[in-house]
Design a protein around this motif. Structure first.
Motif, PDB file in Angstrom:
ATOM      1  N   UNK A   1     -18.014 -10.763  45.465  1.00  0.00           N
ATOM      2  CA  UNK A   1     -17.745 -12.102  44.962  1.00  0.00           C
ATOM      3  C   UNK A   1     -16.239 -12.278  44.773  1.00  0.00           C
ATOM      4  N   UNK A   2     -15.828 -13.513  44.601  1.00  0.00           N
ATOM      5  CA  UNK A   2     -14.417 -13.790  44.315  1.00  0.00           C
ATOM      6  C   UNK A   2     -14.007 -13.097  43.011  1.00  0.00           C
ATOM      7  N   UNK A   3     -14.922 -13.055  42.037  1.00  0.00           N
ATOM      8  CA  UNK A   3     -14.628 -12.391  40.768  1.00  0.00           C
ATOM      9  C   UNK A   3     -14.420 -10.889  40.962  1.00  0.00           C
ATOM     10  N   UNK A   4     -15.262 -10.267  41.820  1.00  0.00           N
ATOM     11  CA  UNK A   4     -15.102  -8.841  42.114  1.00  0.00           C
ATOM     12  C   UNK A   4     -13.768  -8.579  42.791  1.00  0.00           C
ATOM     13  N   UNK A   5     -13.422  -9.405  43.770  1.00  0.00           N
ATOM     14  CA  UNK A   5     -12.160  -9.233  44.494  1.00  0.00           C
ATOM     15  C   UNK A   5     -10.960  -9.341  43.533  1.00  0.00           C
TER      16      UNK A   5
ATOM     17  N   UNK B   1      -6.003  -4.932  50.791  1.00  0.00           N
ATOM     18  CA  UNK B   1      -7.065  -5.335  51.713  1.00  0.00           C
ATOM     19  C   UNK B   1      -8.342  -4.622  51.288  1.00  0.00           C
ATOM     20  N   UNK B   2      -9.402  -5.383  51.047  1.00  0.00           N
ATOM     21  CA  UNK B   2     -10.668  -4.820  50.579  1.00  0.00           C
ATOM     22  C   UNK B   2     -11.726  -4.896  51.672  1.00  0.00           C
ATOM     23  N   UNK B   3     -12.476  -3.799  51.820  1.00  0.00           N
ATOM     24  CA  UNK B   3     -13.570  -3.729  52.774  1.00  0.00           C
ATOM     25  C   UNK B   3     -14.799  -3.230  52.038  1.00  0.00           C
ATOM     26  N   UNK B   4     -15.872  -3.974  52.126  1.00  0.00           N
ATOM     27  CA  UNK B   4     -17.104  -3.563  51.469  1.00  0.00           C
ATOM     28  C   UNK B   4     -17.679  -2.335  52.157  1.00  0.00           C
TER      29      UNK B   4
END
Length: 134
Positions: free
Chosen positions: A4-8, A77-80
């Motif tokens: 989610x945007x909150x997690x990011x 940079x985040x990657x699930x």
């Protein structure tokens, strides 16, 4: 898992907190940044990986005046991945007391636990040559 945007936002703030805690000497708060069993891999600097928050704290204290006066993190940079984990790649810039600088890449595994997001694995890669050279 979809971030989610909150997690990011929470993960970006977590990564950003690294510089504030280290630069401020708030090493007693590293459990806000890392899992208790974090692996902090500094093999690229010729050192053995550090395991656990206490080992990270002790290594920072052992560096003493050799620690940078400023740690700056950029380009997150985040990657699930899976199972409540996220891969984060970011750039770090260290400013030393004598004005010299250094650049690293952080490769992190971020894990969601009871206390929120924490770094469970961090590999620090020194940037020593332009354009991906070694």
């Amino acid at each position: 898992m979809t971030l989610s945007a909150e997690d990011r936002c929470a993960i970006a703030e977590l990564i950003s907190m690294h510089g504030h805690l280290f630069d401020g000497g708030e090493l007693d708060r590293l459990d806000e940044l890392f899992t208790a069993d974090v692996v902090y891999d500094v093999t690229d600097f010729g050192q053995e990986p550090l395991t656990g928050v206490a080992a990270v704290r002790e290594a920072a204290l052992a560096l003493g005046e050799s620690n940078p006066v400023g740690h700056h993190v950029t380009n997150i940079v985040l990657t699930e991945i899976v199972d409540g984990q996220v891969h984060a790649r970011s750039k770090g810039i260290g400013i030393n007391a004598d004005g010299t600088t250094g650049s690293v890449t952080y490769e992190d595994t971020i894990t969601r636990g009871d206390q929120g997001w924490r770094i469970s694995y961090r590999k620090v890669l020194a940037r020593r040559a332009p354009l991906g050279g070694k």
